[in-house]
Design a protein around this motif. Structure first.
Motif, PDB file in Angstrom:
ATOM      1  N   LYS A  49      20.251  -4.424  -0.515  1.00  0.00           N
ATOM      2  CA  LYS A  49      19.327  -4.693   0.575  1.00  0.00           C
ATOM      3  C   LYS A  49      18.532  -3.413   0.780  1.00  0.00           C
TER       4      LYS A  49
ATOM      5  N   PRO B  95      12.600  -4.402   4.505  1.00  0.00           N
ATOM      6  CA  PRO B  95      13.072  -5.705   4.027  1.00  0.00           C
ATOM      7  C   PRO B  95      12.199  -6.271   2.911  1.00  0.00           C
TER       8      PRO B  95
ATOM      9  N   GLN C 253      16.490  -9.409   8.192  1.00  0.00           N
ATOM     10  CA  GLN C 253      17.488  -8.565   7.544  1.00  0.00           C
ATOM     11  C   GLN C 253      18.690  -9.401   7.097  1.00  0.00           C
TER      12      GLN C 253
ATOM     13  N   GLU D 213      17.958 -11.315   4.033  1.00  0.00           N
ATOM     14  CA  GLU D 213      18.063 -10.452   2.863  1.00  0.00           C
ATOM     15  C   GLU D 213      19.538 -10.228   2.505  1.00  0.00           C
TER      16      GLU D 213
ATOM     17  N   PRO E 125      21.146  -1.407   7.139  1.00  0.00           N
ATOM     18  CA  PRO E 125      21.214  -2.843   7.436  1.00  0.00           C
ATOM     19  C   PRO E 125      21.106  -3.166   8.919  1.00  0.00           C
TER      20      PRO E 125
END
Ligand SMILES: Nc1ncnc2c1ncn2[C@@H]1O[C@H](COP(=O)(O)OP(=O)(O)OP(=O)(O)O)[C@@H](O)[C@H]1O
Ligand SMILES: [Mg+2]
Lengths: 240, 356
Positions: free
Chosen positions: A86, A90, A145, A148, A165
């Motif tokens: 990740k 994003p 987020q 993702e 994150p």
């Protein structure tokens, strides 16, 4: 008995002109570990991740992922090893629905039927059920987020890299994210970049501190926060 | 392919296309039918660009290159073989191979989008100036004289089992419509396969597609090649509609035109670019008969108006207007129902109070 080393960098360097974003980093990660990477802005954390995942070809040095020389490979080749990431900013498919985003990740490694069930499992796991049909570009930052994250876990990687994150999340969202990370860590080895110290305390045992492209110290959170060099770095070299 | 709302509309469009194909030769004059074959060829070109640009995110400024190569390859092969069956295969193959080779260098060389537009346009213009210089008798491929800027006369299509029986113009129209409709169905199917959905994902965010494990270079190359093949098939119809291929196929005007069709009709749809090609063809030829304004000026104006005022193009704008209108109507209906219920309830209450 210690578990085997699954990620290793040897003298890894990434220079942009005169900027040594990553500078001769020797880094080791053991299987099933959950490592946190911290460091002030511009320390080179994201660049380090980009070198691990093939987004950047390092200036010098090597990346070894489970006996595979990952130096200078392309992102899809690294992904094939079972590595998911990740990114800090994003990267999602903004024009597509939540399920389509996750399905695309699941379908890469599985047949149609398995991909479909994996997609609905992932949607449930990340509690995205209410927004499953929504276009990702129209979601709030925190939700994007998670989408993702969903794409990362739907591929069932054994190594998961997460770059900030919890950035821009509310308190509740952060707690939920911590839960998810713990859950992922049940099956996967992880490296998580974060700025939020409290967040790190919640998830990690071992912390690596980056500063000016190098590893400053690597230890438990308590030792790291007590270290005068770390304090100095975070307060700024002028303010002691 | 599941029967989503989009696919129902697509089926309606295909049906309309089939009805038009069957009915048109009986209703329209022969001249119009011959003219239509040319427009259909352009519509196939528009479809191919709509696919690779609208769904694959590949901005190709020289889609006419594959169209022209298809037309030339068909003509040259048909002259040499004395029949069209092999020529059709060779033409589609030539266009696809050319697209594959060009695409390989662009996608595996990681050329940026802007340079890709420049390269594709340049390649087209190079073909234009090369072919213009082939007027001497020494420029021959087998029996086919290339003929410089005068071009080459294209032998008409024939049935595979009767090489010396050329098709009549209305039959060329049938073939053209068949190619357009089948091409449309193939594209509509393609974008719903795993391959097509990955291509759309790459359009949305190439890095993410790579990070979840897709070799985006391969997907773009495949998409580009398929687009080239479809454009090449359009070129065959074009050669038949006009009866001649000239280097002008490759000129700047035509490559810009293809882009304008897609912008006007709507990127991210398949029918939009096709409609754009039809609409602009008839608009410009109507303006031509009026003879008052310059065509290029009008096209330029249209382009500016669309980029500024209708950036998504006609079809997508129409679809969201339609959806909006539908949900407004549904809401009104719901409100009406609620109001009626409420008024009924209050009249009930009134009755109750009366009884008391
Ligand atoms: N593509 C690039 N070109 C030039 N310089 C770069 C590039 N990417 C990063 N840098 C520089 O490298 C250094 C490290 O950047 P990096 O993004 O890795 O830091 P970071 O630790 O992730 O910081 P943050 O916590 O702000 O995300 C910075 O000085 C940055 O300006
Ligand atoms: Mg960063």
């Amino acid at each position: 008995m210690k578990s085997e080393i699954v990620v290793e960098t040897r003298n890894l360097s990434m220079h942009f002109g005169g900027v040594k974003a990553v500078d001769r980093v020797n880094f080791n990660l053991r299987e099933n570990e959950l490592r946190c990477l911290i460091g002030p802005n511009g320390a080179g954390k994201s660049t380090f991740f980009k070198c691990l995942t093939g987004q950047l070809a390092p200036t010098s040095g090597d990346v070894v992922i489970r006996d595979f020389n990952g130096t200078g490979r392309l992102p899809h080749q690294i992904a094939r090893l079972g590595v998911g990431i990740k990114t800090q900013v994003p990267n999602v498919f903004d024009g597509l629905s939540v399920t389509e985003n996750i399905w695309l990740a699941a379908r890469r490694w599985h047949g149609a039927a398995r991909a479909r069930s994996l997609t609905s499992q992932t949607v449930e796991r990340l509690k995205l059920g209410d927004i499953r049909a929504d276009t990702v570009g129209q979601l709030a930052h925190g939700q994007r987020q998670w989408v993702e994250l969903g794409m990362v876990v739907a591929a069932e990687p054994w190594l998961v890299l997460l770059d900030e994150p919890a950035a821009g999340m509310t308190h509740d969202e952060i707690e939920r994210t911590v839960e998810i990370i713990r859950e992922i860590n049940q099956q996967s080895t992880m490296i998580v970049v974060e700025h939020d110290m409290q967040f790190i305390r919640m998830i990690s045992s071992k912390v690596t501190v980056f500063h000016e492209g190098r590893i400053l110290i690597e230890d438990t959170m308590d030792v790291v926060t007590a270290d005068p060099r770390v304090r100095e770095v975070y307060l700024g070299s002028g303010g002691s | 392919m599941s029967w989503t709302r989009e696919n129902r509309w697509r089926a309606v469009l295909v049906l309309a296309g089939v009805i038009f194909t069957v009915a048109a030769p009986g209703v329209l004059e022969l001249f119009t039918i011959i003219n239509l074959s040319t427009v259909i060829a352009l519509a196939i070109l528009a479809l191919s660009l709509g696919l690779i640009w609208g769904y694959g995110g590949i901005l190709c400024f020289g889609q006419t290159a594959f169209f022209g190569i298809g037309a030339y390859a068909y003509t040259i092969a048909a002259i040499n073989f004395g029949g069209s069956s092999w020529a059709v295969l060779i033409a589609i193959l030539a266009a696809a191979v050319f697209a594959a080779v060009l695409g390989y260098f662009m996608f595996y060389g990681r050329v940026s989008d802007v340079y890709m537009a420049v390269i594709t346009l340049t390649v087209t213009l190079i073909l234009y100036s090369l072919l213009r210089r082939t007027s001497g008798p020494e420029y021959k491929i087998g029996d086919a004289l290339l003929g410089g800027f005068n071009g080459v006369t294209s032998p008409p299509l024939n049935l595979p089992w009767a090489p010396y029986m050329p098709l009549f113009p209305e039959h060329v129209f049938y073939v053209g419509m068949a190619v357009l409709i089948i091409g449309y169905i193939i594209c509509a199917w393609l974008i719903q396969t795993h391959f097509g959905r990955v291509s759309v994902a790459i359009r949305e965010n190439e890095l993410r597609a790579e990070l979840i494990g897709y070799d985006t270079r391969f997907y773009k190359l495949a998409m580009f090649t398929i687009g080239g093949a479809i454009a090449g098939a359009g070129g065959i119809i074009f050669a038949n509609g006009v009866g001649r291929v000239t280097p002008d196929i490759f000129n700047l005007y035509n490559s810009a035109l293809a882009i304008i069709w897609v912008i006007v009709g709507g990127r991210g749809t398949l029918a939009g670019p096709v409609m754009g090609a039809f609409a602009l063809f008839y608009l410009t030829s109507w303006l031509g008969t009026q003879g008052v304004v310059n065509n290029n000026l009008v096209l330029g104006l249209i382009l500016i108006v669309f980029v500024l005022a209708v950036p998504r193009g006609l079809l997508p704008t129409f679809i969201s207007w339609w959806d909006g209108a539908r949900s407004r109507r549904a809401m009104q209906r719901r409100e009406l129902k609620v109001r009626r219920k409420r008024s009924r309830r209050s009249s009930d209450q009134r009755e109750v109070t009366h009884e008391k």
